[in-house]
Design a protein around this motif. Structure first.
Motif, short mmCIF file in Angstrom:
data_model
loop_
_atom_site.label_atom_id
_atom_site.label_comp_id
_atom_site.label_asym_id
_atom_site.label_seq_id
_atom_site.Cartn_x
_atom_site.Cartn_y
_atom_site.Cartn_z
N GLY B 138 -6.86 7.90 -35.27
CA GLY B 138 -6.36 9.09 -34.59
C GLY B 138 -5.55 8.73 -33.35
O GLY B 138 -5.64 7.63 -32.83
N ILE B 139 -4.78 9.71 -32.94
CA ILE B 139 -4.00 9.56 -31.70
C ILE B 139 -4.49 10.61 -30.72
O ILE B 139 -4.53 11.79 -31.05
N GLU B 140 -4.86 10.15 -29.56
CA GLU B 140 -5.35 11.10 -28.54
C GLU B 140 -4.35 11.17 -27.40
O GLU B 140 -3.96 10.14 -26.86
N ARG B 141 -3.98 12.38 -27.06
CA ARG B 141 -3.13 12.56 -25.90
C ARG B 141 -3.91 13.33 -24.85
O ARG B 141 -4.37 14.45 -25.09
N HIS B 142 -4.10 12.68 -23.70
CA HIS B 142 -4.86 13.31 -22.61
C HIS B 142 -3.90 13.69 -21.48
O HIS B 142 -3.03 12.91 -21.13
N ASP B 227 -8.15 11.97 -43.83
CA ASP B 227 -9.05 11.26 -44.72
C ASP B 227 -10.09 10.45 -43.97
O ASP B 227 -10.97 9.84 -44.58
N MET B 228 -9.99 10.41 -42.65
CA MET B 228 -10.93 9.60 -41.88
C MET B 228 -11.80 10.43 -40.95
O MET B 228 -12.75 9.91 -40.36
N TYR B 229 -11.48 11.66 -40.77
CA TYR B 229 -12.11 12.36 -39.68
C TYR B 229 -12.46 13.80 -40.07
O TYR B 229 -11.69 14.47 -40.76
N SER B 230 -13.61 14.25 -39.63
CA SER B 230 -13.95 15.66 -39.80
C SER B 230 -14.93 16.07 -38.71
O SER B 230 -15.46 15.23 -38.00
#
Lengths: 240, 240
Positions: B138-142, B227-230
């Motif tokens: 995932g990509i997180e933008r803070h 497909d990797m995260y829920s």
DNA sequence: AATAGATTTGGGTCTGTACCTATCTATTCC
DNA sequence: GGAATAGATAGGTACAGACCCAAATCTATT
């Protein structure tokens, strides 16, 4: 049933359990005896009675009404599911009319993941399309034990009813819900029903509902258009 | 501060507020005075003191330890955010090692929706890629107020730290989080970072965190591989 | 007959007291 | 020195009694 004074389990805990039982067994369905009456019935002080009731009020099983009495709290399934399910309300706020259309209702063989989750061999399957005004918004697939499904299928399901039916008509006492939210791509079938392109992003919500005894009640898998639907949750440090 | 006996607000409510204030102002950071000491301090009975404390225990602000005392409950932000955020733990359970890599850290002008949500003109922006083992997940933008962002940027952010930093190092008292979960499609940029195809389904989580005073602390927008995260949530009828 | 007032019933608040168990510490006795 | 014991402290449980507000109902007066 009465309290065991020799037992090391606190009286207010014992009383709480008894009351809880009586509520879930349907012995109390509306108004409970007054605190003073319960004192006499169980030979405890008022503060002990109040402690038991307080617990149950906290757990949202009971409600107190000053001057009137203590009542069984009637929370619809949507009240507690609502903290998540919210976006259908948003649609109403946007001034659009929510609707639903039943497109399938049949008994099916269950296998794979569905079988693992539900623990069933056969299930009754309902498929509904959800609308906002006339825009298709999502596809909901509901799976029930056959007995329950049969009963449900006798009602008109072209509405927003399902959960109300379960509770009010069929008296199913739902208790816990596990929900998983993920994303996926629309199948050709999805795409047709939702008026979107095959492979377009959809948001998938799976929900398993069990009753008080931990028995399976419903499994739902819903595919929503990513551009029409989202889930909102508010968390607070002190869960007031 | 002392209680107003002429006031119609119940004593235990007044006392509760006072204690709460003192906790959030940092006057009590660990152990509170004993119930008997509070009796003497505020000239109320023990049950009144206990009522106030019970409230705060319920709201998870305090913890009681028999034989020891009453303590401020130190819950990390992840404890309460955790009920949602869960899937990074799942990755650990699957035996994979979670990781993160900072790919951007800069001050930016804010506009559009971001400006509406944060109420800022300028913000400090951090962009991180999350890994499970070596698979980008995932990509997180803070986004933070510039002051806070400046402080944060002095730490090594190539880890899972952010929230711990906010709490332990910078003493920011986070309080409420609004989270929205939706689905979308990967942009070309997303696709490159996540090793997926452009247009593939991603799950988008947006979270706004505010502090006790309602002031903005952080806005995060995260794009995860579908497909990797829920997200998993368990709801119970009696929120025990 | 209508309404203002008293009564009853029910939860809400608060005090004071008593005794329980869990924890820790200091002392006493091998 | 180490184990057993006794206090002191802190929260947990339980009781009894008093008085306060809210709601509903009954009653007496207008």
């Amino acid at each position: 049933m009465s309290l065991d004074y020799t037992n090391s389990i606190p009286l207010h805990v014992q009383l709480k359990k008894i009351l809880e039982q009586q509520i879930y067994n349907g012995y109390y369905t509306e108004k409970l005896p007054s605190e003073r009456e319960l004192m006499d019935e169980y030979y405890v002080s008022r503060s002990t009675v109040r402690q038991s009731i307080e617990q149950l009020v906290r757990e949202r099983v009971l409600e107190r009404k000053p001057g009137k009495g203590t009542f069984v709290a009637i929370r619809t399934i949507n009240d507690w599911l609502g903290s998540l399910h919210s976006t259908s309300e948003n649609i109403e706020k946007m001034g659009m009319a929510p609707g639903a259309k039943l497109v399938a209702s049949q008994e099916i063989e269950v296998f794979g993941r569905l079988k693992d989750v539900t623990g069933l061999d056969k299930a009754h399957h309902f498929k509904r399309v959800r609308y906002a005004d006339d825009i298709p918004m999502g596809i909901e697939r509901h799976y029930y034990p056959v007995g329950l499904g049969k009963k449900l299928s006798q009602y008109n399901l072209d509405q927003e009813a399902f959960y109300e039916l379960l509770e009010k008509e069929l008296k199913v006492k739902t208790f816990q819900a596990e929900q998983e939210i993920k994303a996926g791509a629309a199948t050709r079938n999805d795409a047709k029903l939702l008026h979107i392109l095959e492979g377009a992003s959809i948001i998938i919500a799976e929900r398993k509902i069990t009753d008080i005894h931990g028995d399976f009640v419903e499994f739902e898998r819903a595919h929503y258009r990513a551009d029409m639907y989202s889930f909102k949750i508010t968390l607070s440090r002190n869960s007031k």
